[in-house]
Design an enzyme around this catalytic site. Structure first.
Site, PDB file in Angstrom:
ATOM      1  N   GLU A 168      50.893  32.516  59.276  1.00 20.22           N
ATOM      2  CA  GLU A 168      50.903  33.615  58.306  1.00 20.22           C
ATOM      3  C   GLU A 168      51.731  34.772  58.869  1.00 20.22           C
ATOM      4  O   GLU A 168      51.732  35.039  60.075  1.00 20.22           O
ATOM      5  CB  GLU A 168      49.458  34.074  58.074  1.00 20.22           C
ATOM      6  CG  GLU A 168      49.307  35.148  57.025  1.00 20.22           C
ATOM      7  CD  GLU A 168      47.863  35.603  56.865  1.00 20.22           C
ATOM      8  OE1 GLU A 168      47.499  36.029  55.761  1.00 20.22           O
ATOM      9  OE2 GLU A 168      47.104  35.526  57.857  1.00 20.22           O
ATOM     10  N   LYS A 173      47.717  33.152  48.550  1.00 19.73           N
ATOM     11  CA  LYS A 173      46.419  33.294  49.193  1.00 19.73           C
ATOM     12  C   LYS A 173      45.361  33.728  48.187  1.00 19.73           C
ATOM     13  O   LYS A 173      45.507  34.743  47.500  1.00 19.73           O
ATOM     14  CB  LYS A 173      46.535  34.323  50.325  1.00 19.73           C
ATOM     15  CG  LYS A 173      45.301  34.482  51.195  1.00 19.73           C
ATOM     16  CD  LYS A 173      45.592  35.474  52.320  1.00 19.73           C
ATOM     17  CE  LYS A 173      44.444  35.639  53.285  1.00 19.73           C
ATOM     18  NZ  LYS A 173      44.773  36.604  54.355  1.00 19.73           N
ATOM     19  N   CYS A 211      45.094  31.353  55.860  1.00 13.69           N
ATOM     20  CA  CYS A 211      44.227  32.152  56.724  1.00 13.69           C
ATOM     21  C   CYS A 211      42.772  32.280  56.260  1.00 13.69           C
ATOM     22  O   CYS A 211      41.981  31.361  56.419  1.00 13.69           O
ATOM     23  CB  CYS A 211      44.856  33.524  56.943  1.00 13.69           C
ATOM     24  SG  CYS A 211      44.168  34.433  58.364  1.00 13.69           S
TER      25      CYS A 211
END
Length: 325
Positions: free
Chosen positions: A87, A159, A200
């Site tokens: 990321e 995300k 993440c």
């Protein structure tokens, strides 16, 4: 003369011994290959090499691109056909608001540079956490971009779960203040199996990974990340191995590592984990810049899933609704 009949992966190869003069009457009924040829063909068909990068990105696009370029060459030299970056691979801001200033569309010069890098090195790239322009100037999207070895964007995933967290003994994060969340579950076919794309903090939400495995047929889960030092030390490896075990998928987790600036530090520890939960790729130094390399073994995925068929044993959502008191 010794031959093997072609047989399914993980099955014993039946060996028969014949005199050359005995082969003619039966060769039209079976396909025969020498033993060494069968082994070579099986190895090529059932595994592919991948790599995961570890780096310390800073607030300098050119410097980060130079680091990524070096790691791409290293991965290609190691025989990897896919390299996964963490990321924020291209940029980590030193001040609030800087990420918004450098955010671009997917057809901008930043991603075009990485597309050229993939094409020139003949390697697929997983670019986790690119700062993509959003619907307004006050927000960006934290976008996972998958590029093939011809330099084409194959898929993107934004995300879903945003990091709004008061880290114990650390900083307070409010990712939602400048980031638009994604809404789509993304899985895509590739030479490395069917890939599930996440970013993440998504890692803490097993429902997403259950969806990727059981409803989207994922075989390999990509988890580019920049875990904090505190949360990484407590949970990073445990969460990744849990996702691999409960989905029976490979997990490739490329990580940011070390101090990016005076305010921000990432945990590191880039990992590649097999469907049994075994770590098969890891850098010797949790904080160093480099790559971890491992082979995706498709026969292992099949073997684990056949021997422990959790896809058949799991209860449908209707069961849990009726079982609720």
């Amino acid at each position: 003369m010794e031959f093997c009949l072609l047989s399914p992966p993980n099955s014993p190869l039946p060996v028969i011994r014949l005199n050359p003069k005995d082969i003619s009457p039966i060769k039209s009924r079976f396909k025969f290959l020498p033993v060494h040829a069968v082994a070579s063909e099986s190895t090529m068909a059932n595994s592919v090499r991948v790599a995961a990068a570890q780096m310390t990105s800073i607030n300098d696009l050119a410097a980060n691109f130079a680091t990524c370029s070096r790691l791409v060459k290293e991965a290609a030299s190691a025989g990897a056909k896919l390299l996964c970056f963490p990321e924020n691979f291209s940029y980590v801001a030193a001040k609030d608001g800087d990420s918004l200033k450098i955010a671009e569309t997917l057809d901008g010069p930043i991603i075009k540079g990485y597309c050229s890098l993939a094409r020139e090195s003949n390697i697929w790239l997983s670019l986790g956490g690119f700062q993509e322009k959003a619907s307004d100037d006050a927000h960006l999207c934290n976008t996972h971009v998958l590029i093939d070895d011809a330099g084409n964007i194959r898929s993107t995933s934004r995300k879903m779960h945003l990091f709004d967290v008061d880290v114990p003994g650390g900083m307070v994060y409010k990712e939602s203040s400048f980031t638009e969340p994604g809404n789509d579950i993304v899985a895509v076919d590739s030479p490395f199996g069917r890939l599930g794309l996440t970013v993440c903090y998504d890692l803490r939400f097993p429902e997403l990974y259950q969806q990727l495995r059981f409803h989207h047929d994922a075989q390999v889960l990509l988890v580019p990340a920049a875990f904090t030092k505190v949360t990484g030390q407590a949970h990073w490896e445990i969460l990744l191995r849990a996702r691999a075990i409960e989905t029976q998928c490979y997990v490739i987790a490329a990580a940011q590592a070390g101090k990016h600036n005076d305010k921000r530090e990432s945990y590191g520890d880039t990992l590649i984990i097999d469907p049994w939960g075994t770590i098969v790729g890891r850098l010797p130094d949790r904080l160093s810049t480099g790559i971890a390399v491992a082979d995706i073994d498709f026969s292992l995925i099949d073997s684990v899933r056949v021997k422990m068929p959790i896809a058949k044993h799991r209860k449908p959502i209707e069961f849990w609704k009726s079982a609720s008191l």
